[in-house]
Motif scaffolding. Structure first.
Motif, PDB file in Angstrom:
ATOM      1  N   THR A 235       0.801  -1.215   0.013  1.00 14.54           N
ATOM      2  CA  THR A 235      -0.010  -0.156  -0.083  1.00 14.54           C
ATOM      3  C   THR A 235       0.770   1.069  -0.229  1.00 14.54           C
ATOM      4  O   THR A 235       0.355   2.528  -0.319  1.00 14.54           O
ATOM      5  CB  THR A 235      -0.921   0.045   1.459  1.00 14.54           C
ATOM      6  OG1 THR A 235      -0.227  -0.150   2.324  1.00 14.54           O
ATOM      7  CG2 THR A 235      -1.903  -1.063   1.171  1.00 14.54           C
TER       8      THR A 235
ATOM      9  N   ASP B  12      -4.640  -0.926  -6.454  1.00  8.55           N
ATOM     10  CA  ASP B  12      -5.569  -1.880  -6.098  1.00  8.55           C
ATOM     11  C   ASP B  12      -5.730  -3.141  -7.146  1.00  8.55           C
ATOM     12  O   ASP B  12      -5.761  -4.207  -7.005  1.00  8.55           O
ATOM     13  CB  ASP B  12      -6.898  -1.367  -5.476  1.00  8.55           C
ATOM     14  CG  ASP B  12      -6.689  -1.010  -4.229  1.00  8.55           C
ATOM     15  OD1 ASP B  12      -5.740  -1.374  -3.602  1.00  8.55           O
ATOM     16  OD2 ASP B  12      -7.538  -0.305  -3.683  1.00  8.55           O
TER      17      ASP B  12
ATOM     18  N   GLU C 171      -0.316  -8.861   2.854  1.00  9.25           N
ATOM     19  CA  GLU C 171      -1.472  -8.286   2.703  1.00  9.25           C
ATOM     20  C   GLU C 171      -2.834  -9.071   3.169  1.00  9.25           C
ATOM     21  O   GLU C 171      -3.942  -8.341   3.468  1.00  9.25           O
ATOM     22  CB  GLU C 171      -1.918  -8.152   1.240  1.00  9.25           C
ATOM     23  CG  GLU C 171      -0.844  -7.335   0.464  1.00  9.25           C
ATOM     24  CD  GLU C 171      -0.874  -5.842   1.084  1.00  9.25           C
ATOM     25  OE1 GLU C 171      -1.724  -5.165   1.170  1.00  9.25           O
ATOM     26  OE2 GLU C 171       0.323  -5.378   1.299  1.00  9.25           O
TER      27      GLU C 171
ATOM     28  N   GLY D  19      -3.163  -3.718   5.243  1.00 11.40           N
ATOM     29  CA  GLY D  19      -3.130  -3.140   3.586  1.00 11.40           C
ATOM     30  C   GLY D  19      -4.383  -2.771   3.204  1.00 11.40           C
ATOM     31  O   GLY D  19      -5.405  -2.599   4.145  1.00 11.40           O
ATOM     32  N   SER D  20      -4.562  -2.990   1.949  1.00  8.35           N
ATOM     33  CA  SER D  20      -5.873  -2.599   1.339  1.00  8.35           C
ATOM     34  C   SER D  20      -7.009  -3.657   1.547  1.00  8.35           C
ATOM     35  O   SER D  20      -7.001  -4.634   1.366  1.00  8.35           O
ATOM     36  CB  SER D  20      -5.509  -2.418  -0.308  1.00  8.35           C
ATOM     37  OG  SER D  20      -6.861  -2.272  -0.966  1.00  8.35           O
TER      38      SER D  20
ATOM     39  N   VAL E 140      -9.520  -3.864  -0.221  1.00  7.69           N
ATOM     40  CA  VAL E 140     -10.174  -4.447  -1.526  1.00  7.69           C
ATOM     41  C   VAL E 140      -9.116  -5.714  -1.805  1.00  7.69           C
ATOM     42  O   VAL E 140      -9.493  -6.613  -2.175  1.00  7.69           O
ATOM     43  CB  VAL E 140      -9.810  -3.325  -2.909  1.00  7.69           C
ATOM     44  CG1 VAL E 140      -9.846  -3.978  -4.240  1.00  7.69           C
ATOM     45  CG2 VAL E 140     -10.493  -2.189  -2.706  1.00  7.69           C
TER      46      VAL E 140
ATOM     47  N   ARG F  74      -7.584  -7.343   0.609  1.00  7.47           N
ATOM     48  CA  ARG F  74      -7.810  -8.474   1.663  1.00  7.47           C
ATOM     49  C   ARG F  74      -9.202  -9.083   1.456  1.00  7.47           C
ATOM     50  O   ARG F  74      -9.167 -10.459   1.672  1.00  7.47           O
ATOM     51  CB  ARG F  74      -8.061  -7.700   3.065  1.00  7.47           C
ATOM     52  CG  ARG F  74      -6.867  -7.155   3.970  1.00  7.47           C
ATOM     53  CD  ARG F  74      -7.176  -6.850   5.406  1.00  7.47           C
ATOM     54  NE  ARG F  74      -8.363  -6.231   5.681  1.00  7.47           N
ATOM     55  CZ  ARG F  74      -8.125  -4.844   5.701  1.00  7.47           C
ATOM     56  NH1 ARG F  74      -7.030  -4.190   5.454  1.00  7.47           N
ATOM     57  NH2 ARG F  74      -9.101  -4.087   5.986  1.00  7.47           N
TER      58      ARG F  74
END
Length: 219
Positions: free
Chosen positions: A41, A67, A123, A127-128, A130, A132
């Protein structure tokens, strides 16, 4: 002597091949930066494009944003591994050998694809959102495919579909939790490698032993 000019089809194929190559290079560049200890990220598309010597604007020909690049990495890590493990489950080995064979396939695949799985492990819990969510979807694919195969193989008879998927969820969670230990193995440490594999196989055997003794509550 006739002069052969490239057809539109050949030109289009070359263009598609170059586009695919650049896409792969962008994904590898992101993994290389993550391999240097960077969180995904924290990466910018400018850094990623600079790694392969293309202008930032070209990034958008392949991915909408970082992403989307991350989603492509998750998919790349999951699809082949699911196929390999499915082949292991359908190999005809006795259950005891099937577990060890699956563990060895998983370990080898992680070692051969270290950057992408280091990314996934990192991740999975941070992190993001999206990314995950995409990792959770991959886990669900593993669970559903494993439950389907184990039902066909009659590995855990007498349990409901819901219970079988719960068992497979425990297996997948154990696999993902073992990923860090596998990735941390140092080359040439045969004893540590054997101990890790034996411990991993034992964990899975205990799950299936408990599963075979389980009886769904009567409704």
């Amino acid at each position: 002597m006739p002069v052969h000019t490239p057809t539109a089809t050949h030109t289009g194929l070359r263009r598609d091949a170059r586009k695919l190559q650049t896409r792969q290079q962008l994904m590898q560049a992101a993994l290389a930066l993550v391999g240097q200890g960077r969180g995904f990220t924290s990466l910018s598309l400018r850094e990623v494009t600079r790694e392969i010597g293309v202008v930032p604007a070209s990034f958008y020909r392949h991915f909408k944003d970082m992403d989307e690049l991350g989603l492509a990495l998750v998919e790349a890590g999951g699809v082949t591994l699911r196929r390999l493990l499915r082949e292991a489950r359908r190999s005809g080995f006795p259950p005891k050998d099937m577990l060890r064979n699956s563990v060895l396939i998983y370990k080898r695949y992680l070692e051969q694809n270290r950057p992408v799985f280091a990314f996934i492990v990192g991740e999975r819990s941070g992190g993001s959102p999206v990314i995950r969510k995409a990792i959770r979807r991959e886990e669900e694919h593993f669970v559903h495919e494993m439950a389907h195969d184990l039902r066909e193989l009659n590995t855990v008879p007498g349990v409901s579909t819901q219970t079988l998927e719960l068992i497979c969820s425990l297996v997948v969670t154990t696999m993902l939790n073992a990923a860090n230990d596998i990735l941390d193995l140092q080359a040439g440490h045969a004893q540590s490698e054997r101990e890790l594999v034996d411990h991993f196989v034992l964990q899975l055997r205990l799950i299936f032993l408990g599963a075979r003794l389980w009886r769904d509550p009567q409704t």
